[in-house]
Scaffold this motif. Structure first.
Motif, short mmCIF file in Angstrom:
data_model
loop_
_atom_site.label_atom_id
_atom_site.label_comp_id
_atom_site.label_asym_id
_atom_site.label_seq_id
_atom_site.Cartn_x
_atom_site.Cartn_y
_atom_site.Cartn_z
N THR A 1 -4.79 51.50 18.44
CA THR A 1 -3.44 51.11 18.98
C THR A 1 -2.88 51.74 20.13
OG1 THR A 1 -3.02 51.24 16.64
CG2 THR A 1 -1.22 50.40 17.93
N THR A 2 -3.12 52.90 20.47
CA THR A 2 -2.75 53.70 21.49
C THR A 2 -3.50 53.29 22.78
OG1 THR A 2 -2.03 55.60 20.16
CG2 THR A 2 -2.17 55.93 22.39
N THR A 3 -4.86 53.23 22.77
CA THR A 3 -5.37 52.65 23.79
C THR A 3 -5.09 51.12 24.09
OG1 THR A 3 -7.16 54.08 22.88
CG2 THR A 3 -7.77 52.27 24.66
N GLU A 4 -4.75 50.41 23.19
CA GLU A 4 -4.27 49.17 23.48
C GLU A 4 -2.98 49.11 24.26
OE1 GLU A 4 -4.39 46.31 20.22
OE2 GLU A 4 -6.57 46.99 19.78
N GLU A 5 -2.08 49.77 23.51
CA GLU A 5 -0.96 50.02 24.29
C GLU A 5 -0.91 50.70 25.51
OE1 GLU A 5 2.43 51.91 21.82
OE2 GLU A 5 1.57 51.23 20.11
N ASP A 6 -1.91 51.67 25.85
CA ASP A 6 -1.90 52.19 27.18
C ASP A 6 -2.44 51.07 27.99
OD1 ASP A 6 -1.08 54.52 26.57
OD2 ASP A 6 -2.85 55.58 26.08
N HIS A 7 -3.43 50.26 27.41
CA HIS A 7 -3.91 49.20 28.08
C HIS A 7 -3.05 47.97 28.72
CE1 HIS A 7 -7.06 46.81 29.78
NE2 HIS A 7 -6.79 45.74 28.87
N ARG A 8 -2.09 47.73 27.39
CA ARG A 8 -1.12 46.91 27.99
C ARG A 8 -0.02 47.36 28.87
NH1 ARG A 8 1.48 44.78 22.15
NH2 ARG A 8 -0.39 43.30 21.95
N LYS A 9 0.19 48.63 28.84
CA LYS A 9 1.27 49.31 29.71
C LYS A 9 0.58 49.10 30.96
CE LYS A 9 4.06 52.35 27.12
NZ LYS A 9 4.52 53.67 26.68
N ALA A 10 -0.55 49.51 31.03
CA ALA A 10 -1.27 49.34 32.61
C ALA A 10 -1.24 48.11 33.22
CB ALA A 10 -2.82 49.97 32.41
N LEU A 11 -1.54 47.10 32.09
CA LEU A 11 -1.52 45.77 32.51
C LEU A 11 -0.14 45.24 33.08
CD1 LEU A 11 -3.98 43.99 30.37
CD2 LEU A 11 -4.16 44.46 32.84
N LEU A 12 0.95 45.61 32.11
CA LEU A 12 2.34 45.22 32.37
C LEU A 12 2.73 45.98 33.64
CD1 LEU A 12 4.52 43.79 31.42
CD2 LEU A 12 5.28 45.58 30.01
N ASP A 13 2.19 47.34 33.82
CA ASP A 13 2.75 48.10 35.17
C ASP A 13 2.11 47.19 36.31
OD1 ASP A 13 4.31 49.81 33.89
OD2 ASP A 13 2.76 51.41 33.74
N ASP A 14 0.61 47.08 36.28
CA ASP A 14 0.12 46.28 37.51
C ASP A 14 0.87 45.06 37.69
OD1 ASP A 14 -1.89 48.28 37.91
OD2 ASP A 14 -3.37 47.31 36.72
N TYR A 15 1.32 44.33 36.55
CA TYR A 15 1.89 43.10 36.75
C TYR A 15 3.33 43.19 37.63
CZ TYR A 15 4.41 38.86 35.88
OH TYR A 15 5.17 37.41 35.89
N GLN A 16 3.91 44.15 37.01
CA GLN A 16 5.41 44.48 37.60
C GLN A 16 5.26 44.87 39.04
OE1 GLN A 16 8.12 44.16 36.52
NE2 GLN A 16 7.54 43.30 34.44
#
Length: 129
Positions: free
Chosen positions: A4-19
């Motif tokens: 879950t943490t990895t997924e969240e980190d991955h999600r955050k990274a994707l979201l940060d890249d998107y931002q």
């Protein structure tokens, strides 16, 4: 949980890249919008300058047409006056010739009169002498 943490980190990274991408895209879009607004403003100013030049050219053209009309009228008047002056010159020349002829005829008439008077005096005075 690690998943879950990895997924969240991955999600955050994707979201940060998107931002970040969105922010960069927004900055580029803002820059392009500002450039387009600047270009539009320059085009408006150029259009205004062209309109002023067209108006000035139209005014100049009207002034030239008015001047041409005045010049044509002046030329016509000059021809008329020139013709009148030429006619007056011919008449004055004739009058001067006639005046000279009249003076000559008057001189001859006075001379003839004086000769007649002398002749008459001679005839009358010769009787007494």
């Amino acid at each position: 949980m690690k998943a879950t943490t990895t997924e969240e980190d991955h999600r955050k990274a994707l979201l940060d890249d998107y931002q970040k991408h969105k922010t960069v895209a927004n900055k580029g879009l803002r820059r392009r919008i500002e450039q387009e607004q600047n270009i539009t403003e320059h085009l408006r100013r150029t259009r205004q300058i062209i309109m002023q030049e067209v108006d000035r050219t139209a005014t100049t053209l009207q002034a030239i047409e008015d001047s041409s009309t005045v010049l044509e009228k002046t030329t016509t008047e000059h021809r008329s006056v020139s013709s009148g002056v030429s006619t007056a010159k011919k008449i004055l020349t004739r009058l001067q010739t006639r005046e000279a002829t009249d003076k000559f005829l008057i001189f001859l008439s006075v001379l003839f009169f004086l000769l007649v008077v002398l002749y008459i005096l001679k005839k009358r005075l010769m009787r007494f002498i």
